[in-house]
Design a protein around this motif. Structure first.
Motif, mmCIF file in Angstrom:
data_model
loop_
_atom_site.group_PDB
_atom_site.id
_atom_site.type_symbol
_atom_site.label_atom_id
_atom_site.label_comp_id
_atom_site.label_asym_id
_atom_site.label_seq_id
_atom_site.Cartn_x
_atom_site.Cartn_y
_atom_site.Cartn_z
ATOM 1 N N VAL A 178 0.828 -1.204 0.000
ATOM 2 C CA VAL A 178 0.000 0.000 0.000
ATOM 3 C C VAL A 178 0.861 1.253 0.000
ATOM 4 O O VAL A 178 1.872 1.357 0.696
ATOM 5 C CB VAL A 178 -0.942 0.019 1.229
ATOM 6 N N LEU A 179 0.467 2.218 -0.830
ATOM 7 C CA LEU A 179 0.874 3.611 -0.757
ATOM 8 C C LEU A 179 -0.408 4.406 -0.616
ATOM 9 O O LEU A 179 -1.339 4.235 -1.408
ATOM 10 C CB LEU A 179 1.639 4.032 -2.003
ATOM 11 N N TRP A 180 -0.467 5.273 0.385
ATOM 12 C CA TRP A 180 -1.730 5.961 0.677
ATOM 13 C C TRP A 180 -1.453 7.402 1.078
ATOM 14 O O TRP A 180 -0.692 7.661 2.012
ATOM 15 C CB TRP A 180 -2.478 5.244 1.797
ATOM 16 N N ARG A 181 -2.069 8.322 0.352
ATOM 17 C CA ARG A 181 -1.905 9.740 0.645
ATOM 18 C C ARG A 181 -2.830 10.142 1.783
ATOM 19 O O ARG A 181 -4.041 10.138 1.653
ATOM 20 C CB ARG A 181 -2.208 10.575 -0.594
ATOM 21 N N GLY A 182 -2.250 10.443 2.928
ATOM 22 C CA GLY A 182 -2.999 10.946 4.063
ATOM 23 C C GLY A 182 -2.948 12.459 4.134
ATOM 24 O O GLY A 182 -2.478 13.135 3.202
ATOM 25 N N GLU A 183 -3.397 12.985 5.233
ATOM 26 C CA GLU A 183 -3.484 14.434 5.392
ATOM 27 C C GLU A 183 -2.113 15.098 5.378
ATOM 28 O O GLU A 183 -1.937 16.189 4.846
ATOM 29 C CB GLU A 183 -4.197 14.746 6.713
ATOM 30 N N ASP A 184 -1.107 14.409 5.941
ATOM 31 C CA ASP A 184 0.197 15.030 6.122
ATOM 32 C C ASP A 184 1.287 14.473 5.226
ATOM 33 O O ASP A 184 2.420 14.964 5.261
ATOM 34 C CB ASP A 184 0.642 14.886 7.586
ATOM 35 N N GLY A 185 0.972 13.443 4.453
ATOM 36 C CA GLY A 185 2.008 12.893 3.601
ATOM 37 C C GLY A 185 1.606 11.572 2.985
ATOM 38 O O GLY A 185 0.432 11.164 3.009
ATOM 39 N N LEU A 186 2.601 10.894 2.429
ATOM 40 C CA LEU A 186 2.402 9.625 1.750
ATOM 41 C C LEU A 186 2.814 8.487 2.678
ATOM 42 O O LEU A 186 3.990 8.322 3.005
ATOM 43 C CB LEU A 186 3.240 9.572 0.468
ATOM 44 N N HIS A 187 1.819 7.696 3.116
ATOM 45 C CA HIS A 187 2.086 6.546 3.973
ATOM 46 C C HIS A 187 2.466 5.342 3.112
ATOM 47 O O HIS A 187 1.915 5.139 2.026
ATOM 48 C CB HIS A 187 0.852 6.202 4.804
ATOM 49 N N PHE A 188 3.389 4.541 3.613
ATOM 50 C CA PHE A 188 3.768 3.318 2.906
ATOM 51 C C PHE A 188 3.724 2.132 3.867
ATOM 52 O O PHE A 188 4.050 2.239 5.045
ATOM 53 C CB PHE A 188 5.166 3.437 2.278
ATOM 54 N N GLY A 189 3.274 1.003 3.342
ATOM 55 C CA GLY A 189 3.313 -0.259 4.060
ATOM 56 C C GLY A 189 4.074 -1.266 3.227
ATOM 57 O O GLY A 189 3.868 -1.357 2.011
ATOM 58 N N HIS A 190 4.963 -2.027 3.858
ATOM 59 C CA HIS A 190 5.761 -2.999 3.106
ATOM 60 C C HIS A 190 6.034 -4.220 3.986
ATOM 61 O O HIS A 190 5.639 -4.264 5.152
ATOM 62 C CB HIS A 190 7.048 -2.362 2.584
ATOM 63 N N ASN A 191 6.718 -5.210 3.422
ATOM 64 C CA ASN A 191 7.022 -6.421 4.188
ATOM 65 C C ASN A 191 8.505 -6.514 4.491
ATOM 66 O O ASN A 191 9.075 -7.599 4.569
ATOM 67 C CB ASN A 191 6.513 -7.679 3.482
ATOM 68 N N SER A 192 9.122 -5.352 4.658
ATOM 69 C CA SER A 192 10.510 -5.268 5.099
ATOM 70 C C SER A 192 10.626 -4.074 6.040
ATOM 71 O O SER A 192 9.609 -3.508 6.451
ATOM 72 C CB SER A 192 11.461 -5.170 3.904
ATOM 73 N N ASP A 193 11.858 -3.651 6.358
ATOM 74 C CA ASP A 193 12.020 -2.710 7.471
ATOM 75 C C ASP A 193 12.886 -1.501 7.164
ATOM 76 O O ASP A 193 13.201 -0.731 8.071
ATOM 77 C CB ASP A 193 12.610 -3.453 8.681
ATOM 78 N N GLY A 194 13.287 -1.316 5.915
ATOM 79 C CA GLY A 194 14.130 -0.185 5.590
ATOM 80 C C GLY A 194 13.514 0.701 4.535
ATOM 81 O O GLY A 194 12.928 0.225 3.561
ATOM 82 N N MET A 195 13.648 2.016 4.723
ATOM 83 C CA MET A 195 13.195 2.981 3.724
ATOM 84 C C MET A 195 14.002 4.259 3.906
ATOM 85 O O MET A 195 14.169 4.754 5.031
ATOM 86 C CB MET A 195 11.706 3.273 3.874
ATOM 87 N N GLY A 196 14.505 4.800 2.803
ATOM 88 C CA GLY A 196 15.257 6.041 2.877
ATOM 89 C C GLY A 196 16.501 5.929 3.726
ATOM 90 O O GLY A 196 16.877 6.890 4.408
ATOM 91 N N SER A 197 17.141 4.764 3.717
ATOM 92 C CA SER A 197 18.354 4.489 4.515
ATOM 93 C C SER A 197 18.097 4.603 6.011
ATOM 94 O O SER A 197 19.017 4.908 6.781
ATOM 95 C CB SER A 197 19.509 5.422 4.096
ATOM 96 N N GLU A 198 16.861 4.336 6.410
ATOM 97 C CA GLU A 198 16.491 4.376 7.823
ATOM 98 C C GLU A 198 15.663 3.142 8.174
ATOM 99 O O GLU A 198 15.121 2.460 7.302
ATOM 100 C CB GLU A 198 15.659 5.634 8.127
ATOM 101 N N TYR A 199 15.546 2.892 9.453
ATOM 102 C CA TYR A 199 14.699 1.813 9.948
ATOM 103 C C TYR A 199 13.255 2.275 10.014
ATOM 104 O O TYR A 199 12.928 3.242 10.705
ATOM 105 C CB TYR A 199 15.174 1.369 11.335
ATOM 106 N N HIS A 200 12.402 1.600 9.282
ATOM 107 C CA HIS A 200 10.962 1.852 9.313
ATOM 108 C C HIS A 200 10.274 0.495 9.200
ATOM 109 O O HIS A 200 9.974 0.021 8.100
ATOM 110 C CB HIS A 200 10.534 2.793 8.190
#
Length: 633
Positions: free
Chosen positions: A390-412
């Motif tokens: 899922v990629l979902w545009r919320g009120e404050d930004g773009l939310h992402f859901g994935h089946n791993s733990d890294g995004m933008g060279s950070e832990y998410h």
């Protein structure tokens, strides 16, 4: 009203301003463990997250807490809610912020809070308690996707019954009560490759007039509709006359990729929609592992994409459209990659698992957070996974859901958000729109003649020394700069596309447009001009007018060459081109200067019978070089 046909996809969309979210995810979002995040919703100050995860934690140092499938957190602080504690016994696939302060949950569960609620339930957003008065049930199978428009709640899934009424794959409820709408009788049936049918993804246009659905089906209300269908919602819902043969053929391993349509979203106020697919090899016969734009108003069978963005055999699992940007997620590694198969081919632009593209051409823009945690992942975290559900545009930004733990060279861990704050606006670049200005003509090494031009004739030239303009070939003006083919000895092809600023008619110090373009032999161009996201050009020894997409935000050249329909012009003799007020102004091997109307939305785009002689060769000026462009300065 004239209804466009499949051929209308050739009408080039015009680039418009876009607003990108930041490529740096916020630090406050909590983390989930195992499984994946599949859905988001917002009610008040709380963000709700659904999926297949079983544990969550506030930050990388906190202990894991058991909370299966659904939780909420404060969208400002990221603090996990300690009062919203629903108990579900199966996955959450979709969330909707419903009317009357309800959170509507769709998925693959049998019970909610210890009471039978098959696959569909409304919850109190403060406590997670079941709203008993809401009567929606997906009796006959799971709910895969939901869309709310007004008081209509649209359902998609693997069900055959909703609220005790027969509905195959699609249904519509009154969102406020959960009651079934009996007038919505659209049934998607007959699964591909002898499997059970289901609808995987849906969206509804902003005006509520059209529904698009994709999934594992071959018929809708008895009509042939393979994987994709459009439904008219303006009156009693009915299947629209729209279908594409590009979703009929199987991709690689149909036993695994039973259907390959993964996600759909409307954009442009509903005038177009995009489809993201998986499937592996199989293109161009089928739209496998691709992002495709279609025009909503088109009608008839055999619909083709306005454009197709290929990954090179890597999956796209989610798409979102926000502020005129198309975002996509998956386990792809490149975009602009029709020439590669599980590798980077000519033109491939590095994009690891998440990307943004422009709606006009489908080309990637300069936004590349990468789906990677770098060195910041804690022990036990997963650096890569197969899907971004899922990629979902919320009120404050773009939310992402994935089946791993890294995004933008950070832990998410399994989820995160790219904020609107810190983003930027992309303003499209184009050549000058003025009908008069100056034609610039290369007359020698490091030298340009500035020739006044009023659209019908030329004035007296002035020769200007341009020491930065050496080794130059085909040149095109754009906004405040010029792009030009430049001979560079150590370039892979011996030439490349360079850029120079052009203040006051002075060519600035050049720089390489993009290393992603180094496969392209720019020295082969005999003339070129840019307009609305396309680089139009001629090639030495070839009697055609061509174009490739060209994205100025990143300066990426499209990997696919297209040939335009023209008549009455010998393009092999053209030398140098410029777009001026709707016409191609071009030189020729005979030394003369001509113009001809250019109409990219009709066929032929150029008719040589309309050609006009503007100037003949003279001892002072010979119009027989690719180094020709137009500017107002």
């Amino acid at each position: 009203m004239l209804v466009p046909s499949a051929a209308a996809a050739t009408v080039p969309p015009v680039p418009e301003p876009q607003i990108l979210v930041s490529s740096d995810p916020v630090d406050e979002t909590p983390h989930a463990r195992d499984g994946e995040a599949r859905a988001f919703a917002e009610i008040g100050s709380t963000v709700y997250v659904g999926g297949t995860f079983t544990q969550i934690r506030q930050d990388p140092t906190a202990a894991w807490v058991s909370q299966r499938y659904l939780f909420g957190y404060d969208k400002v602080t990221g603090a996990i809610s300690t009062t919203f504690l629903p108990v579900l016994d199966g996955a959450v696939n979709s969330l909707i912020a419903g009317p009357n302060d309800m959170l509507i949950v769709g998925g693959a569960f049998r019970n909610a809070n210890g009471v039978a609620r098959r696959n569909l339930v409304a919850l109190d957003p403060s406590t997670g308690a079941t709203v008993d008065s809401w009567v929606g049930r997906s009796d006959g199978g799971n709910v895969r996707d939901m869309v709310l428009h007004g008081d209509w709640l649209y359902l998609a899934g693997a069900f055959n019954w909703v609220n005790g009424t027969a509905h195959a794959g699609l249904a519509r409820l009154h969102a406020s009560t959960g009651a079934i709408d009996s007038t919505f009788a659209i049934n998607a049936t007959v699964g591909r490759h002898d499997t059970n049918s289901y609808v995987w993804t849906i969206d509804v246009s902003p005006d509520g007039g059209t529904l698009v659905a994709g999934g594992n089906f071959m018929e809708v209300n008895g009509l042939s509709r393979n994987q994709m269908v459009l439904v008219d919602l303006s009156g009693t819902p009915s299947v629209l006359d729209w279908s594409s043969e590009k979703f009929v053929a199987p991709c690689r391993r149909p036993d695994v990729f039973v259907h390959y349509v993964q996600d759909v979203r409307f954009g442009g106020s509903g005038s177009w929609f995009v489809v993201g697919t998986n499937g592996g090899s199989g293109w161009p016969a089928a739209y496998c592992d691709a992002l495709v734009r279609f025009e909503t108003a088109a009608r008839g069978s055999g619909q083709l994409g306005t454009w197709v963005q290929y990954t090179g055999n890597d999956t796209i699992t989610s798409v979102e459209v926000a502020d005129n940007v198309i975002y996509l997620g998956g386990h792809f590694r490149w975009l602009n990659n029709p020439n590669g198969s599980d590798k980077a081919g000519d033109g491939a632009v590095d994009r690891l698992g998440i990307a943004a593209v422009t709606p006009a051409t489908g080309m990637p823009v300069n936004w590349n957070p990468r789906r990677s945690g770098g060195s910041s992942l804690p022990p036990g975290a997963s650096s890569w996974g197969t899907t971004v559900p899922v990629l979902w545009r919320g009120e404050d930004g773009l939310h992402f859901g994935h089946n791993s733990d890294g995004m933008g060279s950070e832990y998410h861990g399994r989820l995160g958000m790219f904020p609107r704050s810190g983003g930027r606006t992309i303003t499209p670049k184009n050549p000058p729109t003025a009908a008069s200005g100056n034609l610039y003509l290369g007359t020698g090494e490091g030298e340009l003649a500035r020739v006044p031009f009023d659209g019908t004739g030329i004035g007296s030239p002035t020769t200007v020394s341009q020491p930065n303009y050496t080794g130059a070939g085909a040149t095109w003006g754009m906004s405040d700069r010029i792009y030009w083919a430049r001979t560079v000895a150590d370039a892979p092809t011996g030439s490349r596309i360079d850029i120079s600023m052009f203040p006051g008619g002075v060519v600035g110090v050049p720089w390489e447009s993009s290393g992603y373009n180094d496969w392209f032999d720019a020295g082969d161009l005999s003339g070129a001009f840019f307009l609305d996201g396309r680089l139009y050009y001629t090639r030495l020894g070839a009697d055609d007018l061509y174009y490739r997409y060209f994205e100025t935000d990143g300066n990426y050249l499209g990997a696919t060459e297209f040939t335009l329909p023209t008549t009455g012009v010998n393009w092999s003799t053209v030398r140098g081109m410029a777009w001026v007020d709707g016409k191609i102004v071009h030189g020729n091997t005979d030394g003369n200067l001509r113009s001809v109307p250019f109409r990219p939305a009709v066929e032929p785009v150029v008719d040589g019978a309309e050609s006009v002689l503007l100037a003949t060769a003279s001892p002072e000026l010979t119009w027989s070089t690719p180094r020709l462009f137009f500017a107002v300065q």
